[in-house]
Write a protein that holds these residues in place. Structure first.
Motif, PDB file in Angstrom:
ATOM      1  N   GLN A 139       0.829  -1.203   0.000  1.00  0.00           N
ATOM      2  CA  GLN A 139       0.000   0.000   0.000  1.00  0.00           C
ATOM      3  C   GLN A 139       0.869   1.261   0.000  1.00  0.00           C
ATOM      4  OE1 GLN A 139      -2.175   1.217   3.612  1.00  0.00           O
ATOM      5  NE2 GLN A 139      -4.044   1.210   2.370  1.00  0.00           N
ATOM      6  N   SER A 182      -3.600 -13.712  -3.327  1.00  0.00           N
ATOM      7  CA  SER A 182      -4.854 -12.997  -3.518  1.00  0.00           C
ATOM      8  C   SER A 182      -4.648 -11.481  -3.500  1.00  0.00           C
ATOM      9  CB  SER A 182      -5.847 -13.409  -2.434  1.00  0.00           C
ATOM     10  OG  SER A 182      -7.082 -12.750  -2.596  1.00  0.00           O
ATOM     11  N   LEU A 183      -3.765 -11.021  -2.622  1.00  0.00           N
ATOM     12  CA  LEU A 183      -3.459  -9.593  -2.548  1.00  0.00           C
ATOM     13  C   LEU A 183      -2.924  -9.082  -3.879  1.00  0.00           C
ATOM     14  CD1 LEU A 183      -3.078  -6.972  -0.853  1.00  0.00           C
ATOM     15  CD2 LEU A 183      -0.805  -7.854  -0.234  1.00  0.00           C
ATOM     16  N   GLN A 185      -3.416 -10.354  -6.863  1.00  0.00           N
ATOM     17  CA  GLN A 185      -4.478 -10.388  -7.872  1.00  0.00           C
ATOM     18  C   GLN A 185      -5.389  -9.175  -7.739  1.00  0.00           C
ATOM     19  OE1 GLN A 185      -6.008 -14.258  -6.839  1.00  0.00           O
ATOM     20  NE2 GLN A 185      -4.850 -15.288  -8.468  1.00  0.00           N
ATOM     21  N   SER A 186      -5.798  -8.861  -6.518  1.00  0.00           N
ATOM     22  CA  SER A 186      -6.683  -7.723  -6.311  1.00  0.00           C
ATOM     23  C   SER A 186      -5.966  -6.398  -6.550  1.00  0.00           C
ATOM     24  CB  SER A 186      -7.274  -7.764  -4.903  1.00  0.00           C
ATOM     25  OG  SER A 186      -8.161  -8.847  -4.768  1.00  0.00           O
ATOM     26  N   CYS A 187      -4.695  -6.325  -6.172  1.00  0.00           N
ATOM     27  CA  CYS A 187      -3.939  -5.097  -6.428  1.00  0.00           C
ATOM     28  C   CYS A 187      -3.746  -4.854  -7.926  1.00  0.00           C
ATOM     29  CB  CYS A 187      -2.589  -5.148  -5.721  1.00  0.00           C
ATOM     30  SG  CYS A 187      -2.696  -4.830  -3.946  1.00  0.00           S
ATOM     31  N   VAL A 189      -5.925  -5.399 -10.144  1.00  0.00           N
ATOM     32  CA  VAL A 189      -7.170  -4.758 -10.564  1.00  0.00           C
ATOM     33  C   VAL A 189      -7.240  -3.314 -10.055  1.00  0.00           C
ATOM     34  CG1 VAL A 189      -9.680  -4.895 -10.468  1.00  0.00           C
ATOM     35  CG2 VAL A 189      -8.336  -7.001 -10.572  1.00  0.00           C
ATOM     36  N   ALA A 190      -6.868  -3.130  -8.804  1.00  0.00           N
ATOM     37  CA  ALA A 190      -6.987  -1.809  -8.185  1.00  0.00           C
ATOM     38  C   ALA A 190      -5.987  -0.802  -8.733  1.00  0.00           C
ATOM     39  CB  ALA A 190      -6.809  -1.940  -6.670  1.00  0.00           C
ATOM     40  N   THR A 255       0.203  -8.671 -15.588  1.00  0.00           N
ATOM     41  CA  THR A 255      -0.243  -8.224 -14.269  1.00  0.00           C
ATOM     42  C   THR A 255      -1.346  -9.143 -13.784  1.00  0.00           C
ATOM     43  OG1 THR A 255      -0.811  -6.277 -12.932  1.00  0.00           O
ATOM     44  CG2 THR A 255      -2.014  -6.556 -15.004  1.00  0.00           C
ATOM     45  N   GLY A 256      -1.413  -9.326 -12.475  1.00  0.00           N
ATOM     46  CA  GLY A 256      -2.376 -10.261 -11.898  1.00  0.00           C
ATOM     47  C   GLY A 256      -2.005 -11.713 -12.100  1.00  0.00           C
TER      48      GLY A 256
END
Length: 270
Positions: A139, A182-183, A185-187, A189-190, A255-256
Motif C-alpha cells: 500500500q 490474492s493480494l 491479484q486484487s492489487c 485490478v486496483a 499483471t495479476g
C-alpha cells in the motif's frame, strides 16, 4: 564489428526489497544488480545478525566490478509487521532516489508448528509479518508509484507453493501465502489504472534460513529432492531470475499473474 550489448532488464530502476539481508531477498538484489539496477532500497529486520548481513550485501552491491553499473544503496531497519516501517521505507527511499520503480515484497517467517498445540501467538506473529507486512508495504509503495512521474511501477509479492497445497506443520503459514497471492491479484485490478503491475511468484522448496532446520532431516530433504522433477532443491537465484523478469519491461503486459517456480514439484503427483 562489435555486437551491441544486450539491453539491461533493470537499467535505471530503483528497486525496493523487503527482507533483503538473506535468502530470496538477497538473491533478488544481486540479480537486479547484474541486470543494471540503478539504486536499491533494502529493508532488513534490524537485529545484530541481519544488520551484519545487510552491510555485507550493501558492500557487495556498491563495490562489485562485475555489474553493468555500480548501484547506490540505502538500508532501512524495522519490523515489517509495523506499518511505520513501510512508511519509513518509502520516505527514505524517495528521499535518496526520488522514486521507487520496483517493489519485491519478500519479508516472511515460517516457524514450523503442530496445529493442535500451536500457541495463538505463533499464528498472530506469522500473519502479522507475512500478510499484514505485505499489505502495509504494498500500500505504501503503491501510493508512491501512483504519485510519481512517470506514473507506475512493478510490484512482486513473494508467495509460495504453499498457497496451493497444504502442510502439516504450516497451518499458520500457508494461509498467509495464499493471502499474498490474492493480494497481488486484487492489487492488479486496483492499480492497473495507474500503470502499476502486481504479480506473485510462488517458490517451491528453496534452501534458505527459513527452512534449514526442517531440511536438516536427511530423509525429508531427499524425499523433497526426489519428488522435484529437476532433481534438486531450489536456491535463491532460481527465484531471482523470474522476479527480475516480472519487474522488467519484458513483462510490461503481465499483471495479476502467478508464476510457480518450483522445479516441477507441484506437477509431480504420480
Amino acid at each position: 564489428m562489435e555486437r551491441p550489448s544486450p539491453p539491461s532488464l533493470a537499467g535505471d530502476k530503483v528497486v525496493c526489497i523487503t527482507g533483503a539481508s538473506r535468502g530470496i531477498g538477497r538473491g533478488c538484489a544481486i540479480e537486479f544488480a547484474k541486470h543494471g539496477a540503478f539504486a536499491f532500497v533494502l529493508h532488513y529486520l534490524g537485529d545484530a545478525e541481519t544488520e551484519q548481513e545487510i552491510n555485507t550485501l550493501k558492500a557487495e552491491l556498491e563495490d562489485s566490478l562485475t555489474y553493468p553499473q555500480q548501484p547506490k544503496v540505502v538500508v532501512i531497519a524495522g519490523d515489517i509487521a509495523d506499518p511505520a516501517t513501510s512508511a519509513k521505507i518509502v520516505e527514505i527511499g524517495v528521499g535518496a532516489f526520488g522514486r521507487i520503480d520496483v517493489l519485491v515484497s519478500n519479508a516472511g517467517i515460517c516457524p514450523f508448528a503442530e496445529f493442535l498445540t500451536m500457541p495463538h501467538a505463533t499464528w498472530e506473529r506469522t500473519r502479522q509479518v507475512n500478510l499484514d507486512g505485505s499489505f502495509f508495504v504494498v500500500q505504501a509503495v503503491a501510493n508512491q508509484m501512483k504519485s510519481q512521474t512517470p506514473q507506475g511501477g512493478s510490484i512482486i509479492g513473494i508467495s509460495s507453493i504453499s498457497a496451493l497445497v497444504g502442510g502439516e506443520m504450516q497451518c499458520h503459514y500457508t494461509p498467509t501465502k495464499a493471502g499474498i497471492l490474492s493480494l497481488m491479484q486484487s492489487c492488479a485490478v486496483a492499480l492497473g489504472r495507474y500503470n502499476i503491475r502486481a504479480n506473485a511468484v510462488l517458490p517451491g522448496t528453496i534452501a534458505t534460513d527459513i527452512n534449514k532446520e526442517d531440511l536438516a532431516d536427511v530423509t525429508k530433504r531427499e524425499n523433497m529432492e526426489n519428488r522435484t522433477v529437476l532433481g534438486r532443491l531450489g536456491v535463491p537465484s532460481d527465484i531471482a531470475g523470474p522476479v527480475v523478469f516480472l519487474a522488467s519491461d519484458l513483462a510490461k503486459y503481465v499483471t495479476g499473474a502467478s508464476l510457480l517456480v518450483d522445479g516441477g514439484l507441484f506437477v509431480n503427483l504420480q
